[in-house]
Design a protein around this motif. Structure first.
Motif, mmCIF file in Angstrom:
data_model
loop_
_atom_site.group_PDB
_atom_site.id
_atom_site.type_symbol
_atom_site.label_atom_id
_atom_site.label_comp_id
_atom_site.label_asym_id
_atom_site.label_seq_id
_atom_site.Cartn_x
_atom_site.Cartn_y
_atom_site.Cartn_z
ATOM 1 N N PRO A 67 0.807 -1.222 0.000
ATOM 2 C CA PRO A 67 0.000 0.000 0.000
ATOM 3 C C PRO A 67 0.843 1.277 0.000
ATOM 4 N N ALA A 68 2.054 1.223 0.501
ATOM 5 C CA ALA A 68 2.861 2.441 0.574
ATOM 6 C C ALA A 68 3.423 2.827 -0.789
ATOM 7 N N THR A 69 3.915 1.827 -1.537
ATOM 8 C CA THR A 69 4.557 2.138 -2.816
ATOM 9 C C THR A 69 3.699 1.769 -4.010
ATOM 10 N N GLY A 70 2.705 0.938 -3.819
ATOM 11 C CA GLY A 70 1.831 0.536 -4.899
ATOM 12 C C GLY A 70 2.411 -0.545 -5.793
ATOM 13 N N GLU A 71 3.540 -1.138 -5.413
ATOM 14 C CA GLU A 71 4.123 -2.184 -6.253
ATOM 15 C C GLU A 71 3.671 -3.566 -5.798
ATOM 16 N N ARG A 72 3.665 -4.469 -6.746
ATOM 17 C CA ARG A 72 3.212 -5.837 -6.497
ATOM 18 C C ARG A 72 4.369 -6.633 -5.865
ATOM 19 N N VAL A 73 4.075 -7.364 -4.784
ATOM 20 C CA VAL A 73 5.064 -8.158 -4.056
ATOM 21 C C VAL A 73 4.666 -9.625 -4.173
ATOM 22 N N THR A 74 5.609 -10.466 -4.560
ATOM 23 C CA THR A 74 5.369 -11.907 -4.666
ATOM 24 C C THR A 74 6.283 -12.630 -3.687
ATOM 25 N N ARG A 75 5.709 -13.519 -2.916
ATOM 26 C CA ARG A 75 6.475 -14.296 -1.938
ATOM 27 C C ARG A 75 6.249 -15.769 -2.215
ATOM 28 N N ARG A 76 7.339 -16.509 -2.383
ATOM 29 C CA ARG A 76 7.264 -17.949 -2.629
ATOM 30 C C ARG A 76 7.967 -18.682 -1.500
ATOM 31 N N THR A 77 7.299 -19.698 -0.955
ATOM 32 C CA THR A 77 7.900 -20.541 0.075
ATOM 33 C C THR A 77 7.703 -22.000 -0.309
ATOM 34 N N SER A 78 8.629 -22.829 0.115
ATOM 35 C CA SER A 78 8.551 -24.261 -0.170
ATOM 36 C C SER A 78 8.948 -25.007 1.089
ATOM 37 N N ASP A 79 8.102 -25.918 1.511
ATOM 38 C CA ASP A 79 8.360 -26.738 2.699
ATOM 39 C C ASP A 79 8.423 -28.205 2.292
#
Length: 85
Positions: A67-79
């Protein structure tokens, strides 16, 4: 017990059961050989089961907009769950 231990038990049991022609008064070597062969077969089966057990992996992908910068953030995790049976 590993796969190799099961094979060794089976081979020693087969030698005692079939290859030796020795009589001992206080123990039946043929019976001991058959018991070791049975324990070896059980060890081989357990070893194969433990080797071929399936690992469970979970991959999670989350996308959000900062919300602060308006950029899209993608987070990938693998267990990977490789806990023992």
């Amino acid at each position: 017990m590993s796969l190799g231990t099961g094979i060794v038990l089976f081979v020693v049991g087969a030698i005692l059961a079939f290859a030796l022609n020795l009589q001992v008064g206080w123990i039946d070597l043929h019976l001991v050989g058959y018991i070791l062969m049975a324990a070896g077969v059980i060890g081989i089966i357990l070893g194969i089961v433990l080797i071929t057990r399936r690992r469970t992996s979970v991959a999670t992908t989350r996308q959000a907009v900062d919300p602060a910068t308006g950029e899209r953030v993608t987070r990938r995790t693998s267990d990977i769950d490789d806990s023992p049976l």
